[in-house]
Design an enzyme around this catalytic site. Structure first.
Site, PDB file in Angstrom:
ATOM      1  N   GLU A  35      10.272   1.802  -6.143  1.00  0.00           N
ATOM      2  CA  GLU A  35      10.006   2.009  -4.902  1.00  0.00           C
ATOM      3  C   GLU A  35      10.903   3.028  -4.537  1.00  0.00           C
ATOM      4  O   GLU A  35      11.994   3.071  -4.611  1.00  0.00           O
ATOM      5  CB  GLU A  35       9.921   0.804  -4.089  1.00  0.00           C
ATOM      6  CG  GLU A  35      10.156   0.710  -2.588  1.00  0.00           C
ATOM      7  CD  GLU A  35       8.907   1.475  -2.131  1.00  0.00           C
ATOM      8  OE1 GLU A  35       7.664   1.181  -2.232  1.00  0.00           O
ATOM      9  OE2 GLU A  35       8.856   2.514  -1.277  1.00  0.00           O
ATOM     10  N   LEU A  39      11.352  -1.679   0.050  1.00  0.00           N
ATOM     11  CA  LEU A  39      10.566  -2.810  -0.369  1.00  0.00           C
ATOM     12  C   LEU A  39       9.744  -3.305   0.730  1.00  0.00           C
ATOM     13  O   LEU A  39      10.269  -3.399   1.688  1.00  0.00           O
ATOM     14  CB  LEU A  39      11.396  -3.962  -1.108  1.00  0.00           C
ATOM     15  CG  LEU A  39      12.124  -3.491  -2.361  1.00  0.00           C
ATOM     16  CD1 LEU A  39      12.830  -4.724  -2.720  1.00  0.00           C
ATOM     17  CD2 LEU A  39      10.813  -3.335  -3.391  1.00  0.00           C
ATOM     18  N   ALA A 118       8.715   7.908  -8.189  1.00  0.00           N
ATOM     19  CA  ALA A 118       8.038   7.742  -9.444  1.00  0.00           C
ATOM     20  C   ALA A 118       7.393   8.913  -9.548  1.00  0.00           C
ATOM     21  O   ALA A 118       6.524   9.410  -8.704  1.00  0.00           O
ATOM     22  CB  ALA A 118       6.918   6.530  -9.713  1.00  0.00           C
ATOM     23  N   GLY A 183      -7.064   8.247  19.600  1.00  0.00           N
ATOM     24  CA  GLY A 183      -7.511   7.302  18.665  1.00  0.00           C
ATOM     25  C   GLY A 183      -7.625   6.019  19.268  1.00  0.00           C
ATOM     26  O   GLY A 183      -6.565   5.574  19.697  1.00  0.00           O
ATOM     27  N   ILE A 187      -4.488   1.057  15.788  1.00  0.00           N
ATOM     28  CA  ILE A 187      -3.169   1.540  16.042  1.00  0.00           C
ATOM     29  C   ILE A 187      -3.224   1.751  17.361  1.00  0.00           C
ATOM     30  O   ILE A 187      -2.261   1.418  18.404  1.00  0.00           O
ATOM     31  CB  ILE A 187      -2.557   2.405  15.140  1.00  0.00           C
ATOM     32  CG1 ILE A 187      -2.494   1.902  13.487  1.00  0.00           C
ATOM     33  CG2 ILE A 187      -1.382   2.963  15.584  1.00  0.00           C
ATOM     34  CD1 ILE A 187      -1.833   2.817  12.477  1.00  0.00           C
ATOM     35  N   GLY A 271      -6.338   7.392  12.069  1.00  0.00           N
ATOM     36  CA  GLY A 271      -6.602   7.153  10.759  1.00  0.00           C
ATOM     37  C   GLY A 271      -5.570   7.351   9.639  1.00  0.00           C
ATOM     38  O   GLY A 271      -4.328   7.942  10.043  1.00  0.00           O
ATOM     39  N   ASP A 311      -4.357   0.049  -0.265  1.00  0.00           N
ATOM     40  CA  ASP A 311      -4.866   1.480   0.716  1.00  0.00           C
ATOM     41  C   ASP A 311      -5.374   2.695  -0.159  1.00  0.00           C
ATOM     42  O   ASP A 311      -5.936   3.216   0.203  1.00  0.00           O
ATOM     43  CB  ASP A 311      -3.765   1.693   1.382  1.00  0.00           C
ATOM     44  CG  ASP A 311      -3.582   0.918   2.772  1.00  0.00           C
ATOM     45  OD1 ASP A 311      -4.179  -0.284   2.730  1.00  0.00           O
ATOM     46  OD2 ASP A 311      -2.824   1.329   3.610  1.00  0.00           O
ATOM     47  N   ALA A 319      -3.293  -5.263   4.609  1.00  0.00           N
ATOM     48  CA  ALA A 319      -2.381  -5.890   3.827  1.00  0.00           C
ATOM     49  C   ALA A 319      -2.734  -6.894   2.966  1.00  0.00           C
ATOM     50  O   ALA A 319      -2.544  -7.170   1.725  1.00  0.00           O
ATOM     51  CB  ALA A 319      -1.181  -6.408   4.695  1.00  0.00           C
ATOM     52  N   HIS A 443      -8.121 -31.958  19.723  1.00  0.00           N
ATOM     53  CA  HIS A 443      -8.312 -31.674  21.219  1.00  0.00           C
ATOM     54  C   HIS A 443      -6.815 -31.643  21.753  1.00  0.00           C
ATOM     55  O   HIS A 443      -6.153 -32.639  21.501  1.00  0.00           O
ATOM     56  CB  HIS A 443      -9.228 -32.554  21.688  1.00  0.00           C
ATOM     57  CG  HIS A 443      -9.348 -32.453  23.444  1.00  0.00           C
ATOM     58  ND1 HIS A 443     -10.285 -31.376  23.749  1.00  0.00           N
ATOM     59  CD2 HIS A 443      -8.788 -33.212  24.298  1.00  0.00           C
ATOM     60  CE1 HIS A 443     -10.209 -31.583  24.895  1.00  0.00           C
ATOM     61  NE2 HIS A 443      -9.423 -32.639  25.374  1.00  0.00           N
TER      62      HIS A 443
END
Ligand code: FAD
Ligand code: NAD
Length: 464
Positions: A35, A39, A118, A183, A187, A271, A311, A319, A443
């Protein structure tokens, strides 16, 4: 360069990657996770969690202001104010606790975490460049790509300074007097509404003719009503042309008229795009599905033992989908027979009122050629909703006409996010209208509207 060999290497420690790594560790698979940032990924650090924290703080502030204006409940409050720096510290505290929790869970599962970016050399070899430290070459049998996504930038308004991405809007330096949101999707509306509750003059510019254009109109009408009631100004069917500090955001409407919207800050939320470039992924020449990595029902890419989740594999970019895919991949690497074929993936928009969509809407069911019935139960007829001053909105069910198999649920209203579990379970378990109608619901709860919607579809709702 230091070298390590492992069975599974996961690139990306977001909800997809960290869940895959934990599950792999639980199953005894030697696992390394790389990562580059933090994290928990987007969701935990700059997405789901901090946005919901800010939304909650803004909601509490608005409630206090509302009570201060003469509460029918008899609550007396005097002129509340907000210390936004403290709000941000509180939100950061939650993020830190959760991110630390993920590190602990990975440790407990025996996963080796490499902090660094990475770079892919080939399908079995990856170099991880540790921050200011030595690089590590990791050789793996299985490579899992869980590199997530990043916000789309508008060429005419690159992020920086007054132009906010969602990340900037979650750690505001100031509460601006005027905010323009570009937008009206997830979000834009979640955060736009939160800023309105903080007392900001909010204007939303949306290219489509509707807010939340991916949801059906009946469902988004209460959200539109709430936006208008709260004083959010909407410019629908408009495009933004640029920004300058003196005039604000330059907007063009459908008639090609141009006008300016003054703003100290502009939140661009148009987006997100998958993170597929800049770390050697291109060299694998994997099959793509448009901008996304193409995967099959096992989350396999076109290269053997190279998997992808979350994603980076496309819509819905949520998620809980990434997490479910992560578990699925780990279990397959452990030798289990698994496929990622959920009956439904819930989607929740945390506006006020909240919106939940699970499975098919009436329109989608009809478009799929299904003969279906649908019925809605309004919260105005629900006792619990009255006690919560939350009588707007409804629960709607969609089922096959012939055998009453439930195909979908939609709801809009305060607190309906928590109904997503019941909705999804009923579809995943193949429930029929009679199953939900015949279940005793506690209830007084909002959940009674779920039972009543099913009863109404059967033609015998009790409380309406
Ligand atoms: P990510 O969470 O993006 O994680 C990918 C990780 O990979 C990142 O940490 C990144 O640093 C790391 N990485 C990338 N490339 C490399 C590399 N080369 N080397 C090392 N590390 C690398 N979803 C919901 O379901 N509910 C919500 O309420 C919700 N709210 C949101 C609110 C906002 C403001 C935003 C922006 C998103 C929200 N989302 C929400 C979407 C959710 O955050 C994503 O769907 C989810 O985080 C995707 O998980 P992922 O594991 O695929 O990727
Ligand atoms: P979105 O796709 O939800 O909404 C983007 C909106 O911007 C759309 O309505 C689109 O018509 C509009 N748009 C696009 N280009 C435009 C332009 N040039 N001018 C004006 N309007 C324009 O995207 P988002 O709000 O950025 O969120 C990204 C993703 O993050 C979501 O798709 C979702 O997967 C995830 N997310 C989920 C949640 C949640 O689950 N509650 C919350 C936030 C984000």
């Amino acid at each position: 360069m230091k070298e390590i060999t492992t069975r599974l290497l996961v690139i990306g420690g977001g909800p997809g990657g960290y869940v895959a790594a934990i599950r792999a560790g639980q199953l005894g698979i030697p696992t390394v996770l790389a990562e580059g940032a933090h994290l928990g990924g987007t969701c935990l650090n700059i997405g789901c969690i901090p946005s919901k924290a800010l939304i909650h703080a803004a909601h509490e502030f608005e409630r206090a202001r509302h009570q201060a204006q003469g509460s029918p409940l008899g609550i007396r409050v005097q002129e509340p104010s907000i210390d936004i720096a403290q709000t941000v510290r509180w939100k950061d505290g939650i993020v830190k606790r959760l991110s630390g929790g993920v590190a602990g869970l990975l440790r407990k599962a025996g996963v080796q975490v490499l902090k660094g970016w990475a770079r892919i050399e080939d399908g079995k070899t990856v170099t991880v460049q540790a921050e200011g430290g030595e690089s590590v070459r990791v050789r793996c049998e299985h490579l899992l790509l869980a590199t997530g996504s990043e916000p789309v930038e508008l060429p005419s308004m690159p992020f920086g300074g007054a132009i906010w991405s969602s990340t900037d809007a979650l750690s505001p330096d100031v509460v601006p007097k005027r905010l323009v949101v570009v937008g009206a999707g997830y979000i834009g509306l979640e955060l736009g509404m939160a800023y309105r509750k903080l007392g900001v003059e909010v204007t939303v510019v949306e290219a489509a003719q509707r807010v939340l254009p991916s949801y059906d109109e009946e469902l988004t009408q209460p959200v539109l009503d709430a936006l208008q009631k709260s004083g959010v100004v909407l410019h629908l069917g408009c495009s933004v042309q640029g920004y300058d500090a003196k005039h604000g955001v330059h907007v063009r409407n459908a008639r090609a008229d141009e006008f300016a919207l003054p703003a100290e800050r502009v939140l661009v939320a148009v987006g997100r795009r998958p993170r597929t470039a800049g770390f050697g992924l291109e060299s694998l020449q994997l099959d793509m599905a448009g901008r996304y990595l193409a995967v099959d029902a096992h989350c396999r890419t076109s290269m053997r033992n190279v998997w992808a989740i979350g994603d980076v594999t496309g819509e819905p970019m949520l998620a809980h989908r990434a997490m479910a895919q992560g578990e699925c991949v780990a279990e397959q690497i452990a030798g289990q027979s698994r496929r990622f074929e959920p009956m439904a993936i819930p989607a929740v928009c945390f506006t006020d009122p909240e919106v939940v969509v699970v499975g098919k809407t009436p329109g989608e069911a009809r478009a799929a050629g299904l003969d279906c019935i649908d019925a809605a139960f309004p919260f105005s007829a629900n006792g619990r909703a009255m006690t919560l001053e939350a009588t707007g909105g409804f629960v709607r069910v969609v089922a096959r006409r012939d055998n009453h198999l439930i195909l979908g649920w939609q709801a809009v209203g305060q607190g309906v996010a928590e109904l997503a579990a019941a909705f999804t379970q009923s579809i995943e378990m193949g429930a029929r209208l009679e199953d939900v109608a015949g279940t005793i619901h506690a209830h007084p709860t909002l959940g009674e509207a779920v039972q009543e919607a099913a009863l109404r579809a059967l033609g015998h709702a009790v409380h309406i």
